[in-house]
Write an enzyme that holds these catalytic residues in place. Structure first.
Site, PDB file in Angstrom:
ATOM      1  N   GLU A 165      41.844  26.663  43.330  1.00 30.14           N
ATOM      2  CA  GLU A 165      41.044  27.709  42.659  1.00 30.14           C
ATOM      3  C   GLU A 165      40.178  28.440  43.681  1.00 30.14           C
ATOM      4  OE1 GLU A 165      42.139  29.010  39.731  1.00 30.14           O
ATOM      5  OE2 GLU A 165      41.918  26.984  38.915  1.00 30.14           O
ATOM      6  N   GLY A 198      40.300  36.807  28.158  1.00 28.03           N
ATOM      7  CA  GLY A 198      39.057  36.125  28.532  1.00 28.03           C
ATOM      8  C   GLY A 198      39.188  34.617  28.606  1.00 28.03           C
ATOM      9  N   GLY A 220      41.131  33.007  31.005  1.00 27.91           N
ATOM     10  CA  GLY A 220      41.546  32.557  32.335  1.00 27.91           C
ATOM     11  C   GLY A 220      43.038  32.305  32.439  1.00 27.91           C
ATOM     12  N   ASP A 276      47.524  35.647  40.479  1.00 26.60           N
ATOM     13  CA  ASP A 276      47.911  35.904  39.087  1.00 26.60           C
ATOM     14  C   ASP A 276      49.143  36.793  39.017  1.00 26.60           C
ATOM     15  OD1 ASP A 276      45.536  34.590  38.841  1.00 26.60           O
ATOM     16  OD2 ASP A 276      44.416  36.295  38.046  1.00 26.60           O
ATOM     17  N   TYR A 294      32.156  36.356  40.538  1.00 24.96           N
ATOM     18  CA  TYR A 294      33.419  36.319  41.287  1.00 24.96           C
ATOM     19  C   TYR A 294      33.261  37.118  42.588  1.00 24.96           C
ATOM     20  CZ  TYR A 294      38.428  36.394  42.182  1.00 24.96           C
ATOM     21  OH  TYR A 294      39.665  36.232  42.763  1.00 24.96           O
TER      22      TYR A 294
HETATM   23  C1  GLA Z   1      41.112  34.935  39.035  1.00 28.26           C
HETATM   24  C2  GLA Z   1      41.662  35.866  40.111  1.00 28.26           C
HETATM   25  C3  GLA Z   1      42.622  35.130  41.038  1.00 28.26           C
HETATM   26  C4  GLA Z   1      41.996  33.833  41.565  1.00 28.26           C
HETATM   27  C5  GLA Z   1      41.376  33.021  40.422  1.00 28.26           C
HETATM   28  C6  GLA Z   1      40.618  31.829  40.910  1.00 28.26           C
HETATM   29  O1  GLA Z   1      42.143  34.543  38.180  1.00 28.26           O
HETATM   30  O2  GLA Z   1      42.333  36.959  39.518  1.00 28.26           O
HETATM   31  O3  GLA Z   1      43.015  35.978  42.088  1.00 28.26           O
HETATM   32  O4  GLA Z   1      41.070  34.101  42.577  1.00 28.26           O
HETATM   33  O5  GLA Z   1      40.508  33.793  39.628  1.00 28.26           O
HETATM   34  O6  GLA Z   1      41.456  30.904  41.497  1.00 28.26           O
END
Ligand code: GLA
Length: 350
Positions: A14, A99, A101, A145, A194
């Site tokens: 992560e 929202g 994740g 992602d 973030y």
């Molecule tokens: C979000 C971001 C990814 C990554 C994750 C954390 O999903 O879009 O690029 O950084 O958080 O692992």
């Protein structure tokens, strides 16, 4: 043209992607479908079935479009990067919860890009969609992602080296299933925290004289004067190692080790990276006591969303139900649980 792109659950690794480290996501069997039909009127029109909302832009001036701060930014952000875009009516519909994740935005970007006729495929398609998110939606995310949505593999997780952008499939031991548990909370900190983490990591790289934290070491981390930044680097260094250890444990079918690494990853996110929240910590701590659950950790950007749980397949339904009950007793939320299966990446449907 019709396309489909999946969301993802990150198993481990992560906040390592924008530090050019390792991640291990699966593409999931929830995703976004996009249908593009030619439109005569010189406009890009986008209709969301989920929201029952339609919006429209002049294709000739799309390059100068400004972000709206909502879901359309992911579509327009991609559309702007497609040279010579024809007038199109695009309909999108998704069953990835927002929202949570689980990368509903990447699924929207990738399915839109394919349906709108982007020529890129594979890593290049993932790059294009990440650019849309960085430059137009304004989220300084890494590539995980979009990469997972493009390149997911049915039946396997994918180990992505975010520096070389190479990947390989990794099978979980037989009998191990996965469920994502939606805490139903999303704390406001989201994008700003973030971005702060991205900045702290860049600052640490500069201090250490390296181009990314991929090359940082624990000794280097300990040399950083600011205790907060020191902890951030410690998370990245140890998390990269946990991804590699997890893959190694999968190769040896060492299921207990997978659980240990999940919990250790969560503790590192909670204490060193400071991206967890009480509801999520409760879910991870409680999962330890639930029969059948092998390991649990928060997945995704942080401050709420989902935990990912590894569970003995034969006990998956029961374990998720137990966790749901305990969570409801504690916080009063009716949580959603997604029993997910590693799935193939984005595709054109016709
Ligand atoms: C979000 C971001 C990814 C990554 C994750 C954390 O999903 O879009 O690029 O950084 O958080 O692992």
């Amino acid at each position: 043209m019709k396309s489909f792109a999946p969301g993802r659950v990150n198993l481990i690794g992560e906040h390592t992607d924008y530090n050019l480290g390792f991640v291990l996501p699966i593409a999931i069997d929830l995703g976004c479908e996009a249908i593009a039909e030619p439109s005569a009127v010189g406009r890009l029109t986008v209709h969301s079935r989920n929201r029952d909302e339609t919006r429209s832009w002049d294709t000739a001036t799309l390059a100068a479009a400004k972000p709206s701060g909502d879901w359309t930014d992911y579509v327009v952000g991609v559309a702007r990067l497609i040279p010579g875009l024809h007038p199109i009516h695009l309909t999108v519909s998704s069953n990835v919860p927002t929202g949570a994740g689980l990368s509903s935005s990447a699924a929207l970007e990738v399915s839109s890009a394919l349906a709108l006729g982007a020529g890129e495929r594979g890593v290049e398609l993932a790059r294009l969609c990440r650019r849309a998110e960085n430059e137009f939606a304004g989220v300084p995310c890494g590539i995980m992602d979009q990469y997972a949505s493009v390149a997911g593999v049915a039946g396997a997780a994918i180990l992505i080296d975010c520096r070389s952008l190479e990947s390989r499939p990794v099978q979980l031991p037989p009998g191990v299933a996965i469920f994502a548990f939606n805490s139903m909370v999303k704390h406001d900190l989201g994008v700003s925290a973030y971005s702060e983490r991205v900045r702290e990591c860049a600052e640490a790289s500069r201090f250490l004289g390296i181009s990314s934290l991929r090359d940082a070491t624990l000794a280097g981390a300990e040399s950083i004067p600011d205790p907060t930044v020191r902890r951030r680097v410690r998370h990245i260094v140890t998390e990269n190692q946990r991804v590699l250890d997890f893959v190694h444990a999968c190769d040896r079918n060492d299921t207990p080790m997978l659980g240990d690494l999940f919990f250790a990853s969560h503790h590192s996110m909670r204490d060193d990276y400071e991206i967890s929240c009480p509801e999520i910590d409760f879910l991870v701590d409680t999962a330890r006591q639930v029969p059948g659950i092998i390991g649990a950790r928060m997945t995704g950007g942080g401050f709420g969303g989902c935990t990912v749980n590894l569970v003995e397949q034969s006990q998956a339904q029961q374990a998720a139900g137990t966790l749901r009950d305990l969570y409801h007793q504690k916080y009063g939320f009716h949580a959603e649980v997604y029993h997910v299966h590693p799935s193939a990446g984005a595709r054109i449907l016709g």
